[in-house]
Design a protein around this motif. Sequence first.
Motif: not given
Length: 457
Positions: A331-347
């Motif tokens: 679950v921690g790993h699954a959030h790394m891409g959608p939130f940690g990486a690419f939600s940040f780039t979308s922000f």
Amino acid sequence: MFTDEKWSSSKNWFIAAVFWIIIGMSMGLLTATKQIWPELLNNRWFTYGHVRSAHVMLVIYAWLSMAYVGSMFYMIPKLAKTKVYSEKMGNFALVFYNIVILEGFFALLLGQTEVIEYGEFPLWVDVQLLVAIGLVAYNLFKTVGRRQEKMLYVSLWYFLGSLLWLPLTWIVGNFPAQWIPSGVQQGLMGWFLGHNAIGLWMTTVGVGQIYYLLPKLTGRPLYSHQLSMIGFWAIATFYVWNGPHHLMNGPIPGWISKAGVIPSIVLLIPVWAVLANFWGTMKGSWSQTRTSVPLRFTVAGTIFYLFACLQGPLQALPSVSSVIKFTHWTVGHAHMGPFGAFSFTSFAAIYYILPKIVGREMFSKRAMEAHFWFSTVGFLVFAFSLWIAGVVQGFAWIEGVPFLQTVLMMEPYVQGRAIGGTMMYVAQFFLAWNMYKTIKLAKLEKKQQAQQQAASA
């Protein structure tokens, strides 16, 4: 600049995206809270399985996908040096897409699901969503077809590739599942969707965003166009084969497992090519992250992308998978891409593009700072709680600790998850409030300007 800011497809997709991140993360926070208080909202609509599925689908296909489309409706015309083919079609697609997402949301809360990771919507929603994606893709391909710039900058390769891959992934992952018997075959088809929704949509559009934003935010040229194309074609070639590693140590033929592991390891090559290009572009500009929040979000996104892409190949190894499979680590790993990486780039994309559209800077830099730090610190608390929990949980299972005892062992870690998730959730209200104030003040300033011009005429 758009001729009519009110009907800007990009701005309107961003507004819808931010609405859905709050709804989607509400479902995520409820999911985390139910692991502490299972009886919370204990009714047929808000069972754990319904809420968790709704959270995943809304964050990926409502928030993140809408933010991506908003970015592309601005970035593609700029790179092509032309206008969007049809703003009306862009806004119609937005309305239709939101209706479909709303249908899918209520369907999941009612328990209608295909039980496919990242493909939970029922078939009747899948068909409509495919039509909406097709409308967006048609509009943007027609925009590129009318381009005045002959050279296709690397971001366009990533965007156009993604707009082809997403419908293909959606069709292969969702539709055959209706006729293929449940079991190994359906699992493999499902993980074709599950992994490629990440690799050939979330990753590729996010990387395209970064390639656009870094030169703009730093004022420096891209480090290497050739290196960027190596990264693009390597991702396009190898990412598609990675789905079977999600079924490692499961009831699938050994050769299929190996066919999933090898490309997963090979992906380290394009990842390093992409990141070397990002950080080469940043050379001499790192100090700008102190003052530019969009640049800080972008750079933080590249760092989280690195960690996600280091974890992924390692998790594909049978020895590692045997420990962390089915644990909280996943679950921690699954959030790394959608939130940690690419939600940040979308922000970052929203903070860069929205002022360009409405004609004024973001209302509050303090709110931007709060958004960044709540998101970053909250995510780190969330992720490390789950990673530590996963390792403890995995080894406890291997040692034969009774299952219910391992559940009780997880209590402090799921509390950490809920605390981090609360911070991540609160952060998005800073974004929403800042966007609202920025758009409202921009309208007011334009109205005052028009009145002054009328008075002086």
